[in-house]
Design a protein around this motif. Structure first.
Motif, short mmCIF file in Angstrom:
data_model
loop_
_atom_site.label_atom_id
_atom_site.label_comp_id
_atom_site.label_asym_id
_atom_site.label_seq_id
_atom_site.Cartn_x
_atom_site.Cartn_y
_atom_site.Cartn_z
N ASN A 38 51.20 52.54 21.23
CA ASN A 38 49.88 52.11 20.38
C ASN A 38 49.18 51.02 20.69
O ASN A 38 47.94 51.12 20.58
N PHE A 39 49.86 50.09 21.43
CA PHE A 39 49.22 48.97 22.01
C PHE A 39 48.20 49.58 23.20
O PHE A 39 47.13 49.31 22.99
N VAL A 40 48.90 50.36 24.03
CA VAL A 40 48.14 50.76 25.29
C VAL A 40 47.06 51.87 24.88
O VAL A 40 45.91 51.88 25.32
N ARG A 41 47.24 52.77 23.65
CA ARG A 41 46.25 53.65 23.29
C ARG A 41 44.96 52.87 22.68
O ARG A 41 43.97 53.25 23.05
N THR A 42 45.28 51.83 21.85
CA THR A 42 44.35 51.03 21.56
C THR A 42 43.43 50.38 22.50
O THR A 42 42.04 50.46 22.46
N ALA A 43 44.02 49.92 23.79
CA ALA A 43 43.26 49.13 24.73
C ALA A 43 42.64 50.21 25.46
O ALA A 43 41.50 50.17 25.96
N ASP A 44 43.12 51.51 25.69
CA ASP A 44 42.57 52.58 26.58
C ASP A 44 41.38 53.14 25.68
O ASP A 44 40.39 53.41 26.22
N ASP A 45 41.26 53.13 24.33
CA ASP A 45 40.35 53.51 23.58
C ASP A 45 39.09 52.80 23.62
O ASP A 45 37.90 52.95 23.56
N ILE A 46 39.40 51.46 23.51
CA ILE A 46 38.49 50.46 23.77
C ILE A 46 37.76 50.46 25.23
O ILE A 46 36.36 50.63 25.17
N LYS A 57 33.84 45.17 25.15
CA LYS A 57 35.04 45.87 25.86
C LYS A 57 36.02 44.80 26.17
O LYS A 57 37.21 44.57 25.90
N LEU A 58 35.57 43.96 27.21
CA LEU A 58 36.33 43.06 27.81
C LEU A 58 36.90 42.00 26.83
O LEU A 58 37.89 41.70 26.97
N ARG A 59 36.00 41.69 25.98
CA ARG A 59 36.59 40.71 24.85
C ARG A 59 37.59 41.26 24.15
O ARG A 59 38.59 40.34 23.87
N TYR A 60 37.63 42.32 23.44
CA TYR A 60 38.63 42.83 22.85
C TYR A 60 39.98 42.79 23.72
O TYR A 60 41.02 42.82 23.13
N LEU A 61 40.02 43.43 25.04
CA LEU A 61 41.13 43.76 25.82
C LEU A 61 41.48 42.11 26.06
O LEU A 61 42.80 41.91 26.03
N ASP A 62 40.88 41.24 26.27
CA ASP A 62 41.32 39.80 26.39
C ASP A 62 41.93 39.18 25.13
O ASP A 62 42.72 38.60 25.27
N LEU A 63 41.48 39.87 23.93
CA LEU A 63 42.11 39.42 22.65
C LEU A 63 43.44 40.20 22.44
O LEU A 63 44.37 39.54 22.15
N HIS A 94 54.60 44.88 31.73
CA HIS A 94 54.04 46.27 32.16
C HIS A 94 52.94 46.38 31.08
O HIS A 94 51.83 47.18 31.59
N ALA A 95 52.89 45.97 29.94
CA ALA A 95 51.66 45.89 28.98
C ALA A 95 50.44 45.15 29.77
O ALA A 95 49.29 45.45 29.66
N LEU A 96 50.79 43.91 30.48
CA LEU A 96 49.72 43.27 31.09
C LEU A 96 49.08 44.16 32.16
O LEU A 96 47.91 43.78 32.60
N ASP A 97 49.92 44.61 33.07
CA ASP A 97 49.61 45.49 34.16
C ASP A 97 48.45 46.52 33.75
O ASP A 97 47.47 46.93 34.28
N LEU A 98 48.73 47.34 32.59
CA LEU A 98 47.91 48.13 31.94
C LEU A 98 46.67 47.60 31.56
O LEU A 98 45.48 48.19 31.74
N ALA A 101 44.22 47.88 34.39
CA ALA A 101 43.49 49.04 34.59
C ALA A 101 42.35 49.35 33.62
O ALA A 101 41.51 49.85 34.08
N PHE A 102 42.92 48.86 32.37
CA PHE A 102 41.73 49.22 31.35
C PHE A 102 40.55 48.27 31.57
O PHE A 102 39.27 48.70 31.54
N ARG A 103 40.69 47.07 32.22
CA ARG A 103 39.62 46.14 32.75
C ARG A 103 38.74 46.97 33.70
O ARG A 103 37.47 46.87 33.96
N MET A 104 39.40 47.42 34.69
CA MET A 104 38.87 48.21 35.92
C MET A 104 38.12 49.20 35.27
O MET A 104 37.08 49.56 35.76
N ASP A 105 38.52 50.22 34.13
CA ASP A 105 37.81 51.22 33.67
C ASP A 105 36.37 51.00 33.21
O ASP A 105 35.50 51.62 33.14
N VAL A 106 36.09 49.49 32.82
CA VAL A 106 34.99 49.09 32.16
C VAL A 106 34.10 48.79 33.27
O VAL A 106 32.89 49.16 33.22
N SER A 107 34.46 48.36 34.61
CA SER A 107 33.79 47.68 35.64
C SER A 107 33.69 48.65 36.75
O SER A 107 32.77 48.62 37.59
#
Length: 292
Positions: A38-46, A57-63, A94-98, A101-107
């Motif tokens: 659920n954590f990963v899915r939330t971050a991925d959807d953002i 997007k980056l602000r929410y991922l940082d939060l 492992h969550a931090l590693d993911l 990736a989601f920050r990479m998806d943004v940029s």
């Protein structure tokens, strides 16, 4: 303030290409796996949100990261995972590693070659398998096969969704050099059906992904936990079927998903095959043989 959960797409663990903490997994392990999902899915959807600006997007991922690390309690998914990890004395690595990736998806919207895609998978997919293995107390020696399986699952998804990712997000995971090798262009992803050069590229990438999945084949036999071994065997069966479809179908035009009957059939095949292997004590297949 809008919470991260309110930006969810509505997709759940039941909508994935593979089982997530299914009934096969022992109940004592399901709660932390679902908290992680659920954590990963939330971050991925953002990261994949169609209208949210990149800086938001980056602000929410940082939060989410900050609250996972204990700096706040406003984001339910982060707090829930933080508590689940604390109960098991597990780090958030492992969550931090993911989140990387989601920050990479943004940029990052384009990938130059296969190695860049695998580097992305190192953060977008491999941590998922590593987390599940850690929850079960498995040896880190299983990470080699797990990393290959998870990367294969990720690239299957990239190939299945290549047109949608391009049209909705202008994001293309198909390596530039693979496109150039067949004379394909990124713009071909906007067509209703793949032109011949693009189809050749997609099917070549599917063949390469099939080899990657072969490197992950020993994983089910390498894990000690019987039920986890069964779950992995089912995941492998699903992935193998999807990649075979990708080798002969056009994901821009054709359906490249498992039907309910196919899901049942491949689940039974995966469960039966792994249960029999363990019953007779057949050794794990070598990685070199698995990739052949």
């Amino acid at each position: 303030m809008t919470t991260a959960a309110e930006l969810r797409s509505g997709k759940t663990h039941r909508d994935e290409n593979f089982p997530v903490a299914s009934w096969i997994i022992h109940p004592r392990h399901r709660a932390p796996i679902l908290a992680f999902y659920n954590f990963v899915r939330t971050a991925d959807d953002i990261a994949d949100h169609a209208t949210l600006p990149a800086d938001e997007k980056l602000r929410y991922l940082d939060l989410l990261e900050a609250e996972l690390l204990g700096k706040g309690d406003s984001q339910e998914e982060a707090v829930h995972l933080r508590n689940a990890l604390a109960q098991r004395s597990m780090p958030p690595r492992h969550a931090l590693d993911l989140l990387i990736a989601f920050r990479m998806d943004v940029s990052k919207l384009r990938y130059e070659n296969w190695d860049e895609v695998i580097h992305y998978c190192r953060y977008s997919a491999m941590p998922v398998g590593r987390f599940v293995l850690d929850v079960h107390g498995e040896s880190t020696s299983t990470w080699v096969a797990s990393d290959a399986l998870c990367a294969g699952l990720q690239i299957n998804n990239h190939l299945q969704d290549c047109a949608k990712d391009y049209k909705n997000l202008n994001r293309v995971y198909l390596p530039r050099d693979a496109l150039a090798a067949t004379g394909a262009t990124v713009e071909m992803l906007g067509e209703p059906a793949a032109p011949a050069p693009l189809l050749q590229c997609l099917q070549a990438l599917a063949a390469r992904t099939e080899s990657l999945l072969g490197e992950g084949k020993p994983l089910a036999a390498e894990v000690r936990d019987f039920r986890l071994g069964l779950e992995i065997a089912v995941i492998q069966a699903f992935a193998n079927k999807i990649v075979r479809m990708l080798k002969v179908r056009d994901p821009l035009r054709d359906r490249v998903r498992l039907s309910p009957l196919e899901l049942i059939g491949h689940s039974v095949a995966g469960l039966t095959g792994e249960a029999m292997r363990r019953a007779v004590g057949r050794p794990a297949q070598s990685r070199s043989a698995a990739g052949s």
